[in-house]
Design a protein around this motif. Structure first.
Motif, PDB file in Angstrom:
ATOM      1  N   THR A  68       7.789   6.824   2.276  1.00  0.00           N
ATOM      2  CA  THR A  68       7.095   7.999   1.749  1.00  0.00           C
ATOM      3  C   THR A  68       5.786   7.643   1.056  1.00  0.00           C
ATOM      4  N   ALA A  69       5.560   6.369   0.771  1.00  0.00           N
ATOM      5  CA  ALA A  69       4.308   5.963   0.135  1.00  0.00           C
ATOM      6  C   ALA A  69       3.949   4.545   0.533  1.00  0.00           C
ATOM      7  N   LEU A  70       2.659   4.331   0.741  1.00  0.00           N
ATOM      8  CA  LEU A  70       2.122   3.004   0.994  1.00  0.00           C
ATOM      9  C   LEU A  70       0.944   2.827   0.033  1.00  0.00           C
ATOM     10  N   LYS A  71       1.175   2.068  -1.036  1.00  0.00           N
ATOM     11  CA  LYS A  71       0.201   1.941  -2.123  1.00  0.00           C
ATOM     12  C   LYS A  71      -0.228   0.476  -2.256  1.00  0.00           C
ATOM     13  N   LEU A  72      -1.332   0.154  -1.631  1.00  0.00           N
ATOM     14  CA  LEU A  72      -1.808  -1.229  -1.610  1.00  0.00           C
ATOM     15  C   LEU A  72      -3.227  -1.330  -2.160  1.00  0.00           C
ATOM     16  N   TYR A  73      -3.482  -0.568  -3.197  1.00  0.00           N
ATOM     17  CA  TYR A  73      -4.758  -0.549  -3.902  1.00  0.00           C
ATOM     18  C   TYR A  73      -5.137  -1.960  -4.368  1.00  0.00           C
ATOM     19  N   ARG A  74      -6.377  -2.348  -4.125  1.00  0.00           N
ATOM     20  CA  ARG A  74      -6.932  -3.618  -4.596  1.00  0.00           C
ATOM     21  C   ARG A  74      -5.964  -4.783  -4.347  1.00  0.00           C
ATOM     22  N   ASN A  75      -5.624  -4.995  -3.089  1.00  0.00           N
ATOM     23  CA  ASN A  75      -4.639  -6.021  -2.751  1.00  0.00           C
ATOM     24  C   ASN A  75      -5.188  -7.027  -1.731  1.00  0.00           C
ATOM     25  N   ASN A  76      -6.513  -7.066  -1.607  1.00  0.00           N
ATOM     26  CA  ASN A  76      -7.180  -8.013  -0.713  1.00  0.00           C
ATOM     27  C   ASN A  76      -6.779  -7.827   0.753  1.00  0.00           C
ATOM     28  N   LEU A  77      -6.686  -6.578   1.172  1.00  0.00           N
ATOM     29  CA  LEU A  77      -6.463  -6.278   2.580  1.00  0.00           C
ATOM     30  C   LEU A  77      -7.771  -6.465   3.338  1.00  0.00           C
ATOM     31  N   THR A  78      -7.728  -7.195   4.431  1.00  0.00           N
ATOM     32  CA  THR A  78      -8.879  -7.344   5.314  1.00  0.00           C
ATOM     33  C   THR A  78      -8.451  -6.939   6.719  1.00  0.00           C
ATOM     34  N   GLY A  79      -9.381  -6.993   7.668  1.00  0.00           N
ATOM     35  CA  GLY A  79      -9.003  -6.560   9.009  1.00  0.00           C
ATOM     36  C   GLY A  79      -9.093  -5.053   9.134  1.00  0.00           C
ATOM     37  N   SER A  80      -8.230  -4.470   9.948  1.00  0.00           N
ATOM     38  CA  SER A  80      -8.314  -3.036  10.233  1.00  0.00           C
ATOM     39  C   SER A  80      -6.946  -2.371  10.126  1.00  0.00           C
ATOM     40  N   ILE A  81      -6.970  -1.052   9.963  1.00  0.00           N
ATOM     41  CA  ILE A  81      -5.736  -0.259   9.952  1.00  0.00           C
ATOM     42  C   ILE A  81      -5.326  -0.033  11.407  1.00  0.00           C
ATOM     43  N   PRO A  82      -4.168  -0.505  11.828  1.00  0.00           N
ATOM     44  CA  PRO A  82      -3.799  -0.390  13.247  1.00  0.00           C
ATOM     45  C   PRO A  82      -3.424   1.034  13.648  1.00  0.00           C
ATOM     46  N   GLU A  83      -3.590   1.322  14.916  1.00  0.00           N
ATOM     47  CA  GLU A  83      -3.143   2.597  15.473  1.00  0.00           C
ATOM     48  C   GLU A  83      -1.623   2.715  15.327  1.00  0.00           C
ATOM     49  N   GLY A  84      -1.152   3.935  15.353  1.00  0.00           N
ATOM     50  CA  GLY A  84       0.283   4.171  15.290  1.00  0.00           C
ATOM     51  C   GLY A  84       0.794   4.546  13.926  1.00  0.00           C
ATOM     52  N   ILE A  85      -0.113   4.796  12.973  1.00  0.00           N
ATOM     53  CA  ILE A  85       0.336   5.107  11.615  1.00  0.00           C
ATOM     54  C   ILE A  85       1.121   6.417  11.561  1.00  0.00           C
ATOM     55  N   SER A  86       0.993   7.255  12.575  1.00  0.00           N
ATOM     56  CA  SER A  86       1.753   8.507  12.599  1.00  0.00           C
ATOM     57  C   SER A  86       3.260   8.252  12.714  1.00  0.00           C
ATOM     58  N   LYS A  87       3.667   7.018  13.015  1.00  0.00           N
ATOM     59  CA  LYS A  87       5.097   6.681  13.008  1.00  0.00           C
ATOM     60  C   LYS A  87       5.673   6.799  11.602  1.00  0.00           C
ATOM     61  N   LEU A  88       4.808   6.680  10.591  1.00  0.00           N
ATOM     62  CA  LEU A  88       5.246   6.895   9.199  1.00  0.00           C
ATOM     63  C   LEU A  88       5.158   8.384   8.905  1.00  0.00           C
ATOM     64  N   SER A  89       5.929   9.158   9.637  1.00  0.00           N
ATOM     65  CA  SER A  89       5.777  10.618   9.634  1.00  0.00           C
ATOM     66  C   SER A  89       6.221  11.284   8.337  1.00  0.00           C
ATOM     67  N   TYR A  90       6.880  10.547   7.453  1.00  0.00           N
ATOM     68  CA  TYR A  90       7.303  11.093   6.162  1.00  0.00           C
ATOM     69  C   TYR A  90       6.380  10.653   5.023  1.00  0.00           C
ATOM     70  N   LEU A  91       5.300  10.001   5.375  1.00  0.00           N
ATOM     71  CA  LEU A  91       4.378   9.470   4.363  1.00  0.00           C
ATOM     72  C   LEU A  91       3.718  10.600   3.578  1.00  0.00           C
ATOM     73  N   LYS A  92       3.780  10.494   2.256  1.00  0.00           N
ATOM     74  CA  LYS A  92       3.141  11.473   1.381  1.00  0.00           C
ATOM     75  C   LYS A  92       1.897  10.903   0.692  1.00  0.00           C
ATOM     76  N   THR A  93       1.922   9.607   0.411  1.00  0.00           N
ATOM     77  CA  THR A  93       0.810   8.970  -0.286  1.00  0.00           C
ATOM     78  C   THR A  93       0.355   7.738   0.486  1.00  0.00           C
ATOM     79  N   LEU A  94      -0.955   7.679   0.750  1.00  0.00           N
ATOM     80  CA  LEU A  94      -1.554   6.503   1.381  1.00  0.00           C
ATOM     81  C   LEU A  94      -2.730   6.067   0.512  1.00  0.00           C
ATOM     82  N   ASN A  95      -2.592   4.925  -0.136  1.00  0.00           N
ATOM     83  CA  ASN A  95      -3.650   4.416  -1.003  1.00  0.00           C
ATOM     84  C   ASN A  95      -3.982   2.978  -0.616  1.00  0.00           C
ATOM     85  N   LEU A  96      -5.101   2.832   0.090  1.00  0.00           N
ATOM     86  CA  LEU A  96      -5.574   1.520   0.523  1.00  0.00           C
ATOM     87  C   LEU A  96      -6.956   1.236  -0.071  1.00  0.00           C
ATOM     88  N   ALA A  97      -7.257   1.860  -1.198  1.00  0.00           N
ATOM     89  CA  ALA A  97      -8.576   1.782  -1.807  1.00  0.00           C
ATOM     90  C   ALA A  97      -8.880   0.388  -2.359  1.00  0.00           C
TER      91      ALA A  97
END
Length: 294
Positions: A68-97
């Motif tokens: 229901t949430a993916l919160k990875l704020y300021r976590n040194n993510l590099t690269g790209s967000i892959p296709e297929g994120i709609s598989k997380l169909s119950y996601l309410k919060t997405l924070n990749l800032a």
């Protein structure tokens, strides 16, 4: 003895229930694994133990067997967000800032029907904004400021009828404001600072009756500011400077008693609405909120 057995059974049931609730579908887990790989998880500040249950992974919240949430704020993510994120169909919060994500937004990222908060600011995302937002009727916050987005603001953005905060500042967006913005009558914050938006504003800003913050500064808007803006009684923060507006005279009648900051290229209006030099620092502080929101 009977009480001991009953107690043992209760503990087992609770334990089994917790285990079931912690489990997620294979498709959701696979997407998280793909996401980890695509964003160089081995280099994250807070890494995932891929052998452990996903419910224990940093920034992943699981409820009733779904992410229901993916919160990875300021976590040194590099690269790209892959296709297929709609598989997380119950996601309410997405924070990749506040990461270093690159590439285009996944085509299906705006198919997450349950999403209420999407924060992707302070990355290096490129490409155009998608055109279809018809499934995003529950989204309340969309923040993608300070990226490398191009193209226009699509007309479909007016389909996000629950939106309260829209921040697309500091990108390379161009063209005019879509008329469909008028449909966002719950909007409280509209922030478009530092793009290449241009032309006359044809949007009736007076329809945005709940608007508290309006930041249009440092674009290429021209013509007269829509007269409806003067009727917005909830405005607290306004920045219009750095454009080519022909006239701001319609604002002479503005009666918002809540107005704390008003910044424009018209010094008379700045004085009338009590703008001070100190308020100008707000323009470089566009919603850089603290870690507690991650």
């Amino acid at each position: 003895m009977k009480n001991v057995i009953n107690c043992a059974c209760l503990v087992f049931v609770l334990f089994f229930s917790c285990m079931v609730n912690a489990q997620i579908s294979s498709s959701e887990k696979q997407y998280l694994l793909d996401f980890n790989k695509s964003t160089n998880g081995e280099q994250w500040q807070n890494k995932w133990d891929l052998k452990a249950d996903p419910s224990s992974w940093y920034g992943v919240e699981v409820n009733d067997g779904h992410v229901t949430a993916l919160k990875l704020y300021r976590n040194n993510l590099t690269g790209s967000i892959p296709e297929g994120i709609s598989k997380l169909s119950y996601l309410k919060t997405l924070n990749l800032a506040f990461n270093v994500l690159e590439g285009k937004l996944p085509e299906d990222i705006f198919q997450l029907e349950k999403l209420t908060d999407m924060r992707l600011e302070m990355n290096k995302l490129t490409g155009d904004l998608p055109k279809d937002y018809s499934k995003m009727t529950q989204l309340k916050e969309l923040s993608i400021f300070n990226n490398l987005l191009q193209g226009t603001i699509p007309d479909g953005i007016g389909e996000m009828t629950s939106l309260k905060s829209l921040n697309l500042s500091s990108n390379y967006l161009e063209g005019s404001l879509p008329k469909s913005l008028e449909k966002l009558d719950k909007l409280e914050r509209l922030e478009l600072f530092g793009n290449k938006l241009a032309g006359a504003i044809e949007v009736d800003l007076g329809r945005l009756v709940n608007l508290k913050e309006l930041i249009l500064s440092y674009n290429q808007f021209e013509g007269d500011l829509p007269s409806g803006m003067a009727t917005l009684s909830n405005l607290e923060f306004v920045q219009l400077q750095g454009n080519d507006f022909r006239s701001l005279n319609s604002l002479l009648r503005m009666q918002s008693s809540k107005l704390a900051v008003f910044d424009s290229d018209d010094e008379f209006l700045n004085l009338k609405f009590g703008t001070t030099e100190a308020s100008r620092t707000r323009i470089v502080d566009t919603k850089y909120e603290d870690v507690k929101r991650n």
